[in-house]
Design a protein around this motif. Structure first.
Motif, mmCIF file in Angstrom:
data_model
loop_
_atom_site.group_PDB
_atom_site.id
_atom_site.type_symbol
_atom_site.label_atom_id
_atom_site.label_comp_id
_atom_site.label_asym_id
_atom_site.label_seq_id
_atom_site.Cartn_x
_atom_site.Cartn_y
_atom_site.Cartn_z
ATOM 1 N N PHE A 37 0.848 -1.189 0.000
ATOM 2 C CA PHE A 37 0.000 0.000 0.000
ATOM 3 C C PHE A 37 0.889 1.248 0.000
ATOM 4 O O PHE A 37 1.983 1.235 0.556
ATOM 5 N N ALA A 38 0.405 2.318 -0.594
ATOM 6 C CA ALA A 38 1.118 3.599 -0.594
ATOM 7 C C ALA A 38 0.694 4.416 0.628
ATOM 8 O O ALA A 38 -0.495 4.494 0.948
ATOM 9 N N LEU A 39 1.656 5.021 1.288
ATOM 10 C CA LEU A 39 1.360 5.907 2.417
ATOM 11 C C LEU A 39 0.927 7.253 1.856
ATOM 12 O O LEU A 39 1.680 7.915 1.153
ATOM 13 N N ASP A 40 -0.295 7.665 2.173
ATOM 14 C CA ASP A 40 -0.825 8.962 1.737
ATOM 15 C C ASP A 40 -0.574 10.037 2.782
ATOM 16 O O ASP A 40 -0.173 11.142 2.457
ATOM 17 N N VAL A 41 -0.853 9.688 4.032
ATOM 18 C CA VAL A 41 -0.770 10.658 5.122
ATOM 19 C C VAL A 41 -0.299 9.960 6.382
ATOM 20 O O VAL A 41 -0.786 8.872 6.713
ATOM 21 N N ASP A 42 0.630 10.576 7.084
ATOM 22 C CA ASP A 42 0.959 10.181 8.453
ATOM 23 C C ASP A 42 1.105 11.487 9.216
ATOM 24 O O ASP A 42 2.184 12.044 9.358
ATOM 25 N N TYR A 43 -0.029 11.982 9.652
ATOM 26 C CA TYR A 43 -0.131 13.280 10.315
ATOM 27 C C TYR A 43 -0.234 13.037 11.807
ATOM 28 O O TYR A 43 -1.151 12.368 12.277
ATOM 29 N N HIS A 44 0.715 13.578 12.573
ATOM 30 C CA HIS A 44 0.835 13.285 13.995
ATOM 31 C C HIS A 44 1.180 14.570 14.748
ATOM 32 O O HIS A 44 2.287 14.706 15.281
ATOM 33 N N PRO A 45 0.244 15.539 14.822
ATOM 34 C CA PRO A 45 0.574 16.825 15.426
ATOM 35 C C PRO A 45 0.712 16.791 16.949
ATOM 36 O O PRO A 45 1.383 17.634 17.522
#
Length: 139
Positions: free
Chosen positions: A27-35
């Protein structure tokens, strides 16, 4: 028009699931948002798909069953997954296809008909995926 864009996939360890889906399943990583430490969005997309999955923390494993990934070459896709370390079931096909009432035979459908051949795999949390062949063209 309606389009299914995202399916939530419950996992007990987001980092472990992220590695499994990107490194082993492809799978392709689209978002890894970890604010913040409490908030994270991880979204992945299967190759060639318009629908993505978001990995969401869950206390108990095994939330989703029989998510389908459609491929034009089940044998080749299964071999790729096995080469990457994914435990994939043997291939089975509907029998008889024309009047299918739940019976199965081993292997690919001899005529490689659409929606007739399947294999399965699961992630570490027990989320299960069914590979289904559609659109196979002999090379």
């Amino acid at each position: 028009m309606l389009a299914l864009e995202v399916v939530l996939l419950p996992v007990t360890d987001v980092d472990r699931a992220l590695a499994f889906y990107t490194e082993k399943v492809g799978f392709a990583l689209d978002v890894d948002y970890h604010p913040t430490a409490e908030f994270r969005v991880v979204q992945l997309t299967p190759p060639g798909s318009a629908c993505s999955v978001q990995l969401v923390p869950a206390d108990l494993p095994g939330g989703e069953r029989n998510l389908y990934l459609v491929t034009t070459d089940l044998a080749a896709e299964r071999a790729k997954l096995i080469d990457r370390g994914v435990a994939v079931s043997t291939v089975r096909h509907k029998n008889p296809v024309e009047t299918w009432a739940g019976g199965w035979s081993e292997g690919l459908d001899p005529q490689r008909r659409d929606y007739a051949s399947f294999a399965d795999f699961a992630d570490a949390d027990g989320n299960t995926w069914t590979l289904q062949e559609r659109g196979h063209r002999a090379s």
